[in-house]
Design a protein around this motif. Structure first.
Motif, PDB file in Angstrom:
ATOM      1  N   TYR A   1      44.459 -64.646  46.623  1.00 39.22           N
ATOM      2  CA  TYR A   1      45.388 -63.966  47.131  1.00 39.22           C
ATOM      3  C   TYR A   1      45.541 -65.252  47.956  1.00 39.22           C
ATOM      4  CZ  TYR A   1      43.769 -59.814  45.755  1.00 39.22           C
ATOM      5  OH  TYR A   1      43.223 -59.124  44.795  1.00 39.22           O
TER       6      TYR A   1
ATOM      7  N   TRP B   1      44.259 -54.067  46.673  1.00 42.56           N
ATOM      8  CA  TRP B   1      45.508 -54.859  46.896  1.00 42.56           C
ATOM      9  C   TRP B   1      46.690 -54.459  45.725  1.00 42.56           C
ATOM     10  CZ3 TRP B   1      45.567 -59.103  50.676  1.00 42.56           C
ATOM     11  CH2 TRP B   1      46.267 -60.299  49.992  1.00 42.56           C
TER      12      TRP B   1
ATOM     13  N   ARG C   1      47.642 -66.471  52.820  1.00 40.93           N
ATOM     14  CA  ARG C   1      48.110 -65.154  53.498  1.00 40.93           C
ATOM     15  C   ARG C   1      46.809 -64.277  53.865  1.00 40.93           C
ATOM     16  NH1 ARG C   1      50.595 -61.120  48.734  1.00 40.93           N
ATOM     17  NH2 ARG C   1      50.809 -59.476  50.715  1.00 40.93           N
ATOM     18  N   ILE C   2      45.891 -64.716  53.411  1.00 44.63           N
ATOM     19  CA  ILE C   2      44.343 -64.491  54.542  1.00 44.63           C
ATOM     20  C   ILE C   2      44.044 -65.162  55.318  1.00 44.63           C
ATOM     21  CG2 ILE C   2      41.706 -64.749  53.289  1.00 44.63           C
ATOM     22  CD1 ILE C   2      43.599 -62.458  51.563  1.00 44.63           C
TER      23      ILE C   2
ATOM     24  N   LEU D   1      38.626 -64.152  48.637  1.00 42.74           N
ATOM     25  CA  LEU D   1      39.954 -63.770  48.934  1.00 42.74           C
ATOM     26  C   LEU D   1      41.460 -64.678  49.055  1.00 42.74           C
ATOM     27  CD1 LEU D   1      39.262 -61.199  52.055  1.00 42.74           C
ATOM     28  CD2 LEU D   1      39.928 -60.267  49.457  1.00 42.74           C
ATOM     29  N   GLN D   2      40.818 -66.120  49.310  1.00 39.67           N
ATOM     30  CA  GLN D   2      41.311 -66.731  49.985  1.00 39.67           C
ATOM     31  C   GLN D   2      41.970 -67.441  48.222  1.00 39.67           C
ATOM     32  OE1 GLN D   2      39.646 -69.527  52.418  1.00 39.67           O
ATOM     33  NE2 GLN D   2      41.526 -68.621  54.217  1.00 39.67           N
TER      34      GLN D   2
ATOM     35  N   VAL E   1      35.386 -64.357  52.265  1.00 36.29           N
ATOM     36  CA  VAL E   1      36.213 -64.731  53.459  1.00 36.29           C
ATOM     37  C   VAL E   1      37.372 -65.795  51.287  1.00 36.29           C
ATOM     38  CG1 VAL E   1      37.693 -66.541  54.669  1.00 36.29           C
ATOM     39  CG2 VAL E   1      36.851 -64.484  55.464  1.00 36.29           C
TER      40      VAL E   1
ATOM     41  N   VAL F   1      41.306 -60.891  57.931  1.00 45.66           N
ATOM     42  CA  VAL F   1      39.944 -60.352  57.434  1.00 45.66           C
ATOM     43  C   VAL F   1      39.059 -60.306  59.008  1.00 45.66           C
ATOM     44  CG1 VAL F   1      37.702 -60.936  56.210  1.00 45.66           C
ATOM     45  CG2 VAL F   1      40.373 -61.705  55.762  1.00 45.66           C
TER      46      VAL F   1
END
Length: 697
Positions: free
Chosen positions: A154, A119, A157-158, A150-151, A147, A253
């Protein structure tokens, strides 16, 4: 292979942690596209990407390989990169020519250090990206957890595109979050429509909300509609995705199983739909004649220019320069100019690399990735253009190697062969460097990590039929004095005929300058030592400071004053005064509180905040002095410290172990400092035994 125009090209780099499934993903897509008739397996050593003997043996990627997959009349140049950190140079080269990235995450292992590094490098190059979660066929794989993680990392944006459907602990289908429809695979492996399972409704709602929120973030109008409770149409969602995936403000994703080749069709379609072709990306260089900015921008109508992003040197298949065409159209027998080397030549045939196999093509359009064979003198990061329009593109920033080992030829007489082989390897891998340390009579080889150096040893043995032995490098200790001394030395030798006579009286003291070995001056009066012997005295000092009397290390920071002596009209000679001065130096050092100096490095460590305590504790054990800690308020801290060079051996491995691979470090020489008594004693004992053994031979 067919020629593709710029708008029908996608350059996609695969990034992620080692073992996440990048190579298997390429294999599945190559198979589905008809490029291969059967899917290779890493365990069988028959994949397109991992063709090198060391890759097959170790079962992980070591080099970046290019695999062009044709899908929907578009060529997708996949750049399959290594996931292990020792081979980061390969990743940096690939990312420099990619127009988009797929970050591969294992559904079983979840977010790993390599995911975050992938990333970060995408952020550095502002690359559009998707995240693909592999291994969904494994029981404990969790797409939802990936998920959520990731959220958390970041933010909004995910945007999850899919949800898995599981029945009886098996991955049987997926839900398309954009269309809110479900598909499953039948016995023939075909996708068929099905009802969304009731147990998936809750997760679908979570993913839909996340996707809608990500879409809403893309414009004020959408944000207002989102807060008013309006629904976005499928077309509106897809249009927002096209724009915002391309500018990296949204990251889709999706998921699948590479082993079962499930989820690949959708991924290939999404790559073409959402990732930009090269002509949608910018590319600028400098015109070497006018010094003006040259906007190449992958425009086929502009003068020809290209960038060499990687070199392959193989004793069997020869040398290939892998290029990306930045403007114009390259054709067979084109004349290209390399401004860096001031060379011009015909490029001969053009190739497209398919793993290890070069395929000839008649031309390469702007934005395409290809290869040139036997390009004379050209090196990785060189620019190619025309002599009339010489263009220089920014060279890729490649990580500096800090892991050093001493190496020796295993078999005498192989030194030249080893040197030639290493030159070829260093053309391929810019993170390998050799240093001839003449002061310590050793040759050093540097890499990113110990694993990379292990691979290099095997490559030399298997490819180039030469063997080297790696060992701990000698540290460049030095000797100096802390006190003063006043000594004389008389060199007198008579052996028939002319004898030898040289007599010096000298004072020695610290010069205060550890940058220079010695300072010499004379205060002789009355011609006690004739002027013509002064250079001989200095030459004796020059020889003497090469090996000090404590442990035969070079001497630093000595001030020598010749103030008296005597000579013989017949027997005195330059050689006699040189020997007298050299021996006076040894005697003078031993009488002036001699000490051993050790080199000190300025060390910079960047690491996640959570590991700061462990690293600080380790630094204290290694006699380091921490000079400062600077948190960046994003979860990362930079530590600056002074550390003895002798404590840096193996530090890369130690730091990775303490930080689970997330810590980086760099260092440079700072100065010499007096070594502690116990360190000096060990060094002197070791050196004495080595010197004694050398004398016995």
């Amino acid at each position: 292979m067919e020629v593709f125009t710029t708008d029908r090209i996608r350059n996609v780099v695969l990034l992620g942690h080692g073992g996440a499934g990048k190579t298997s993903l390429v294999e599945a897509m190559a198979y589905l596209s008809g490029m291969t008739t059967r899917m290779g397996k890493i365990s069988d050593g028959n994949t397109i990407s991992d063709f090198d003997k060391e890759e097959i043996k170790r079962q992980f990627s070591i080099h970046t390989s290019v695999v062009p997959v044709i899908w929907d009349n578009t060529k997708i140049n996949f750049l399959d990169t290594p996931g292990y950190f020792d081979f980061v140079g390969e990743v940096e080269e690939a990312v420099s020519v990619a127009d988009a990235a797929i970050i591969v995450v294992s559904g079983k292992n979840g977010i790993e250090v390599g995911t975050k590094k992938a990333w970060d490098i995408c952020e550095k190059y502002n690359l559009p990206r998707m995240i693909f979660v592999t291994e969904m066929d494994i029981d404990n794989a969790s797409f939802r957890q990936v998920v959520e993680d990731l959220q958390q990392l970041y933010g909004k944006r995910i945007a999850p595109f899919h949800l898995p459907i599981r029945e009886n602990e098996k991955f049987v289908g997926y839900i398309n979050v954009v269309r809110k429809s479900a598909q499953r695979w039948n016995d023939k492996g075909e996708v068929v429509e099905c009802e969304i399972p009731e147990y998936s409704q809750n997760n679908l709602g979570i993913c839909t909300d996340a996707l809608m929120e990500a879409v809403a973030e893309t414009s004020e109008e959408f944000m207002e509609r989102y807060f008013n409770g309006d629904e976005f149409s499928e077309n509106e969602i897809r249009q927002a995705l096209r724009v915002n995936v391309a500018d990296a403000s949204m990251v889709p994703v999706s998921m699948g199983s590479s082993i079962l080749a499930q989820g690949m069709y959708t991924l290939l379609d999404d790559i073409i739909k959402y990732f930009p072709s090269p002509d949608k990306r910018s590319c600028t260089g400098i015109n070497a004649k006018s010094n003006e900015v040259y906007s190449a921008d992958y425009d086929f109508s502009k003068p020809k220019s290209a960038y060499i992003f990687k070199t392959i040197v193989d004793p069997f298949i020869g040398k290939y320069s892998l290029i990306k065409v930045n403007s114009g159209v390259l054709k067979t027998d084109d004349l290209l100019f390399n401004h860096h080397r001031d060379t011009e030549g015909r490029i001969g045939k053009l190739y497209v690399m398919c793993g290890s196999k070069p395929q000839e093509v008649p031309e390469l359009h702007a934005g395409d990735i290809g290869a040139l064979a036997k390009l004379s003198g050209a090196m990785t990061t060189d620019s190619l253009s025309t002599r009339a329009n010489p263009i220089l593109f920014i060279r890729t920033s490649i990580s500096e190697p800090y892991t050093g080992m001493r190496y020796k030829a295993k078999n005498k007489g192989d030194e030249d062969k080893i040197s030639q082989a290493l030159q070829k390897i260093m053309q391929e891998d810019l993170t390998i460097k050799t240093v001839n340390d003449s002061a310590n009579h050793q040759t050093l080889i540097y890499g990113i990590g110990e694993q990379q150096l292990e691979v290099l040893v095997e490559t030399l043995k298997n490819k180039y039929k030469v063997e080297i032995e790696l060992s701990r490098p000698k540290v460049a200790f030095r000797e100096t004095i802390r006190g003063t001394s006043d000594v004389e030395y008389k060199y007198k030798k008579q052996s028939g005929g002319h004898g030898q006579y040289g007599h010096v009286k000298m004072r020695f003291s610290p010069s205060g300058n550890l940058e220079e070995a010695y300072e010499f001056s004379q205060e002789v009066v009355g011609g006690a030592v004739p002027k013509n012997f002064f250079p001989a005295v200095e030459k004796g000092l020059q020889e003497g400071v090469q090996k000090g009397p404590l442990a035969a290390y070079p001497v630093l920071g000595i001030k020598a004053v010749l103030y008296d002596g005597s000579y013989h009209a017949v027997d005195s000679s330059e050689m006699a005064f040189k020997v007298a001065a050299r021996e006076a130096l040894k005697k003078g050092i031993l009488e002036a509180k001699p000490v051993l100096l050790e080199p000190i490095a300025s060390l910079k460590i960047t690491l996640p905040d959570v590991y700061t305590g462990d690293v600080m504790g380790d630094l204290n054990k290694k006699r380091a002095r921490v000079l400062g800690m600077t948190p960046d308020n994003k979860g990362t801290t930079e530590i600056l410290a002074d550390i003895p060079y002798i404590e840096l051996y193996g530090y890369g491995t130690r730091l990775r172990s303490m930080t689970q691979g997330s810590g980086d470090f760099s260092y440079q020489f700072a100065r010499y400092e007096q070594a502690p008594e116990e360190v000096a004693r060990v060094q002197m004992e070791e050196r004495a035994s080595k010197l004694a053994s050398e004398e016995d031979k």
